[in-house]
Design a protein around this motif. Structure first.
Motif, PDB file in Angstrom:
ATOM      1  N   LEU A   1       0.534  -1.384   0.087  1.00 41.52           N
ATOM      2  CA  LEU A   1      -0.067   0.088   0.177  1.00 41.52           C
ATOM      3  C   LEU A   1       1.272   1.186   0.184  1.00 41.52           C
ATOM      4  O   LEU A   1       1.577   1.383   0.569  1.00 41.52           O
ATOM      5  CB  LEU A   1      -0.526  -0.181   1.146  1.00 41.52           C
ATOM      6  N   TYR A   2       0.538   2.205  -0.759  1.00 41.91           N
ATOM      7  CA  TYR A   2       1.398   3.595  -0.827  1.00 41.91           C
ATOM      8  C   TYR A   2       0.894   4.735  -0.972  1.00 41.91           C
ATOM      9  O   TYR A   2      -0.182   4.639  -1.283  1.00 41.91           O
ATOM     10  CB  TYR A   2       2.053   3.061  -2.447  1.00 41.91           C
ATOM     11  N   TYR A   3       1.518   5.221   0.134  1.00 37.04           N
ATOM     12  CA  TYR A   3       1.221   6.468   0.865  1.00 37.04           C
ATOM     13  C   TYR A   3       1.214   7.589   0.175  1.00 37.04           C
ATOM     14  O   TYR A   3       2.760   8.180   0.641  1.00 37.04           O
ATOM     15  CB  TYR A   3       0.917   6.420   2.155  1.00 37.04           C
ATOM     16  N   CYS A   4       1.322   8.666   0.128  1.00 37.93           N
ATOM     17  CA  CYS A   4       1.559   9.797  -0.242  1.00 37.93           C
ATOM     18  C   CYS A   4       1.320  11.264   1.272  1.00 37.93           C
ATOM     19  O   CYS A   4       0.752  10.654   1.477  1.00 37.93           O
ATOM     20  CB  CYS A   4       1.637  11.259  -1.132  1.00 37.93           C
ATOM     21  N   ALA A   5       2.461  11.839   2.172  1.00 41.12           N
ATOM     22  CA  ALA A   5       1.827  12.353   2.809  1.00 41.12           C
ATOM     23  C   ALA A   5       2.749  13.371   2.477  1.00 41.12           C
ATOM     24  O   ALA A   5       3.680  13.937   2.442  1.00 41.12           O
ATOM     25  CB  ALA A   5       2.677  11.803   3.755  1.00 41.12           C
ATOM     26  N   ARG A   6       1.976  14.418   3.333  1.00 38.33           N
ATOM     27  CA  ARG A   6       2.535  16.396   3.451  1.00 38.33           C
ATOM     28  C   ARG A   6       3.632  16.090   5.029  1.00 38.33           C
ATOM     29  O   ARG A   6       2.657  15.725   6.137  1.00 38.33           O
ATOM     30  CB  ARG A   6       1.309  17.184   3.655  1.00 38.33           C
ATOM     31  N   TYR A   7       4.939  17.164   4.859  1.00 32.84           N
ATOM     32  CA  TYR A   7       6.018  16.391   6.209  1.00 32.84           C
ATOM     33  C   TYR A   7       5.978  18.709   5.975  1.00 32.84           C
ATOM     34  O   TYR A   7       6.523  18.530   5.344  1.00 32.84           O
ATOM     35  CB  TYR A   7       7.022  16.261   4.749  1.00 32.84           C
TER      36      TYR A   7
END
Lengths: 122, 107
Positions: free
Chosen positions: A94-100
């Motif tokens: 499962l691939y996530y993108c996220a704000r850092y």
């Protein structure tokens, strides 16, 4: 409210390139206060950081994937992209993108997409 | 690359129990550590950043601390909605590493 949404093929053949897009709404990916990351999670396993992109160009990659991974950004579309070359079954996840948040002393992934499952199989 | 050793990998606890989860980095990371909660089928959710700062909106029963060698997440009184998997994340010097995760199960 910032929202992220991953998209891409759910099935990729071994040795091919996995390509994903993360569409961001409610905030600009060009903001200097944030970077944007990709994280994956194999089924039933833990989280693995893949890479981050800053300032729409400066990138940092997990050393174990660096030779196969490219992360980029398209400011005109407010989208991020991930390309992982020469995939094997071990890249099924499962691939996530996220704000850092990238402000000194305030560093964390605060907004995440729901994730997209990619299976590597012939 | 910095390795994060998280323990235990799982634990069983009852509602009202005090729960402690630990992460130990392989080298110094200052306070560049955050904690996340993940429930099945959901993305991780930030709880703690900078080792001990509570994210706005997170219940005060969650707390983080740091010693010379370890970082600790404590849940002071476990609630039914706290049964989940918890991860630490270090982000020192532009190389991020997650701990292996701790699953908190109902006893």
């Amino acid at each position: 409210q910032v929202q992220l949404q991953e998209s891409g093929p759910g099935l990729v053949k071994p040795s091919e390139t996995l390509s994903l897009t993360c569409s961001v709404s409610g905030g600009s990916i060009s903001s200097s206060s944030y970077s944007w990351g990709w994280i994956r999670q194999p089924p039933g396993k833990g989280l693995e950081w893949l890479g981050n992109i800053y300032d729409v160009g400066r990138t940092y990659y997990n050393p174990s994937l660096k030779s196969r991974l490219t992360i980029s950004a398209d400011t005109s579309k407010n989208q991020l992209s991930l390309k992982l070359r020469s995939v094997t079954a071990a890249d099924t996840a499962l691939y996530y993108c996220a704000r850092y948040s990238a402000v000194v002393g305030v560093k964390f992934f605060d907004y995440w997409g729901p994730g997209t499952l990619v299976t590597v199989s012939s | 690359a910095i390795q994060m050793t998280q323990s235990p990998s799982s634990l069983s606890a009852s509602v009202g129990d005090r729960v402690t989860i630990t992460c130990r980095p392989s080298q110094g990371i200052g306070d560049d550590l955050s904690w996340y909660q993940q429930k099945p089928g959901k993305a991780p959710h930030l709880l703690i950043y900078a080792a001990s700062s509570l994210r706005s909106g997170v219940p005060s029963r969650f707390s983080g601390s740091a010693s010379d060698t370890d970082f600790t997440l404590t849940i002071s009184s476990l609630q039914p909605e706290d049964f989940a998997t918890y991860y630490c994340l270090q982000d020192y010097n532009y190389l991020w590493t997650f701990g292996q995760g701790t699953t908190v199960e109902i006893k």
